[in-house]
Motif scaffolding. Structure first.
Motif, PDB file in Angstrom:
ATOM      1  N   GLY A  20     -10.831   8.596  24.181  1.00  0.00           N
ATOM      2  CA  GLY A  20      -9.898   9.017  25.219  1.00  0.00           C
ATOM      3  C   GLY A  20      -8.791   9.851  24.591  1.00  0.00           C
ATOM      4  N   PHE A  21      -7.795  10.208  25.400  1.00  0.00           N
ATOM      5  CA  PHE A  21      -6.778  11.149  24.945  1.00  0.00           C
ATOM      6  C   PHE A  21      -5.442  10.485  24.632  1.00  0.00           C
ATOM      7  N   GLY A  22      -4.839  10.960  23.560  1.00  0.00           N
ATOM      8  CA  GLY A  22      -3.444  10.682  23.277  1.00  0.00           C
ATOM      9  C   GLY A  22      -2.732  12.017  23.262  1.00  0.00           C
ATOM     10  N   VAL A  23      -1.717  12.178  24.057  1.00  0.00           N
ATOM     11  CA  VAL A  23      -1.011  13.466  24.157  1.00  0.00           C
ATOM     12  C   VAL A  23       0.198  13.421  23.236  1.00  0.00           C
ATOM     13  N   PRO A  45      -9.083  10.137  31.186  1.00  0.00           N
ATOM     14  CA  PRO A  45      -9.130   9.045  30.198  1.00  0.00           C
ATOM     15  C   PRO A  45      -7.971   9.113  29.208  1.00  0.00           C
ATOM     16  N   LEU A  46      -6.801   8.723  29.664  1.00  0.00           N
ATOM     17  CA  LEU A  46      -5.589   8.778  28.842  1.00  0.00           C
ATOM     18  C   LEU A  46      -5.306   7.427  28.200  1.00  0.00           C
ATOM     19  N   HIS A  47      -5.081   7.427  26.903  1.00  0.00           N
ATOM     20  CA  HIS A  47      -4.636   6.215  26.218  1.00  0.00           C
ATOM     21  C   HIS A  47      -3.115   6.128  26.203  1.00  0.00           C
ATOM     22  N   TRP A  48      -2.452   7.267  25.975  1.00  0.00           N
ATOM     23  CA  TRP A  48      -0.989   7.298  25.993  1.00  0.00           C
ATOM     24  C   TRP A  48      -0.495   8.742  25.974  1.00  0.00           C
ATOM     25  N   VAL A  49       0.777   8.891  26.345  1.00  0.00           N
ATOM     26  CA  VAL A  49       1.455  10.195  26.345  1.00  0.00           C
ATOM     27  C   VAL A  49       2.800  10.013  25.650  1.00  0.00           C
ATOM     28  N   VAL A  77      -0.098   4.901  33.169  1.00  0.00           N
ATOM     29  CA  VAL A  77      -0.249   5.564  31.871  1.00  0.00           C
ATOM     30  C   VAL A  77       0.848   5.081  30.929  1.00  0.00           C
ATOM     31  N   ARG A  78       0.481   4.697  29.729  1.00  0.00           N
ATOM     32  CA  ARG A  78       1.452   4.235  28.734  1.00  0.00           C
ATOM     33  C   ARG A  78       2.237   5.422  28.178  1.00  0.00           C
ATOM     34  N   VAL A  79       3.561   5.324  28.188  1.00  0.00           N
ATOM     35  CA  VAL A  79       4.446   6.364  27.662  1.00  0.00           C
ATOM     36  C   VAL A  79       5.046   5.877  26.345  1.00  0.00           C
ATOM     37  N   LEU A  80       4.936   6.696  25.310  1.00  0.00           N
ATOM     38  CA  LEU A  80       5.486   6.365  23.997  1.00  0.00           C
ATOM     39  C   LEU A  80       6.692   7.255  23.698  1.00  0.00           C
ATOM     40  N   GLY A 110       6.065   1.912  24.079  1.00  0.00           N
ATOM     41  CA  GLY A 110       5.743   1.961  22.655  1.00  0.00           C
ATOM     42  C   GLY A 110       6.352   3.193  22.018  1.00  0.00           C
ATOM     43  N   PHE A 111       5.939   3.487  20.782  1.00  0.00           N
ATOM     44  CA  PHE A 111       6.520   4.611  20.042  1.00  0.00           C
ATOM     45  C   PHE A 111       5.466   5.292  19.178  1.00  0.00           C
TER      46      PHE A 111
END
Length: 253
Positions: A20-23, A45-49, A77-80, A110-111
């Motif tokens: 999946g994608f991490g932006v 399919p987003l894992h995080w942005v 969607v998880r935002v880091l 998260g970070f």
């Protein structure tokens, strides 16, 4: 140094299932509105942005970033938050302050610790930082942005490691550290710029062979800027819809 093996030696069926994608962090929502809006399309399919307001959280809450982060969170969607470690040169207190502001203002999950050290000598310093960040969020997803294979002990300091960040010309001949085979694909991320549309399938195949579960590929070129500037990763790749279809829906976390 870990022993290296060729890219073709580690094809993983689970990698294909979990890819999946991490932006890494788009430009400001005012400069890249289509990019931010596209991230909430169902089935992506987003894992995080990663949210990078101004090489960190900025001096005060930004209403446009608050809105963008809120839309993503509401879409599941998880935002880091983006934290620049400057290869270990930033004071511990500055990093923790930035993290607390990201948590208070943008409610991040998260970070991404960008420009993270990779050497054994700095592992204890990074572990101290990640333990503190874990406490800031009472959990949360931590990604170490090495951009290369670090000393293996870093794998125990965070949820994910970025073990490649660079150009397609380097990625297609890259090698994977053998120790990574001890971990599942969801522990590793690859960011690659300058990937031609005609080589998308090859790039995806390399990621799977090397056991990476999270990717971001773009046809945009040029080096990534220092001090947290996203460079080629700041905008949507020209083939975004195509690569989303290639990876397939329904695998986001």
């Amino acid at each position: 140094m870990p022993h290296l093996t060729s890219t073709g030696a580690r094809q993983s069926a689970t990698g294909a299932e979990r890819l999946g994608f991490g932006v890494p962090g788009y430009a400001h929502p005012l400069l890249a509105p289509l990019e931010w809006a596209g991230l909430t399309v169902p089935g992506t399919p987003l894992h995080w942005v990663v949210l990078n307001v101004s090489n960190g959280p900025g001096a005060r809450p930004d209403p446009h970033c608050l809105e963008a982060a809120g839309r993503l969170a509401n879409a599941g969607v998880r935002v880091l938050g983006h934290l620049d470690l400057a290869h270990g040169a930033r004071p511990f207190g500055e990093v923790v302050t930035d993290a607390q502001q990201f948590a208070d203002w943008y409610k991040v999950g998260g970070f991404l610790l960008d420009r993270c050290p990779a050497e054994r000598a700095q592992l204890a310093q990074v572990r101290r930082t990640t333990a503190t960040l874990d406490a800031v969020l009472d959990g949360g997803h931590l990604v170490l942005g090495h951009g290369t294979h670090p000393y293996p002990g870093y794998a125990e300091a965070a949820d994910q490691l970025v073990t490649f960040s660079g150009a397609w010309a380097d990625y297609r001949w890259s090698q994977v550290a053998e120790w990574t085979a001890e971990y599942p694909p969801e522990r590793f991320a690859h960011f690659v710029h300058g990937v031609p549309r005609t080589h998308l399938e090859e790039a995806t195949r390399i990621a799977r062979w090397q056991g990476a579960g999270t990717i971001f590929f773009t046809d945009r070129g040029g080096p990534r800027g220092g001090k947290g500037h996203g460079g080629p990763f700041e905008a949507l790749p020209g083939y975004w819809d195509e690569i989303v279809s290639q990876i397939g829906p329904g695998v986001s976390e």
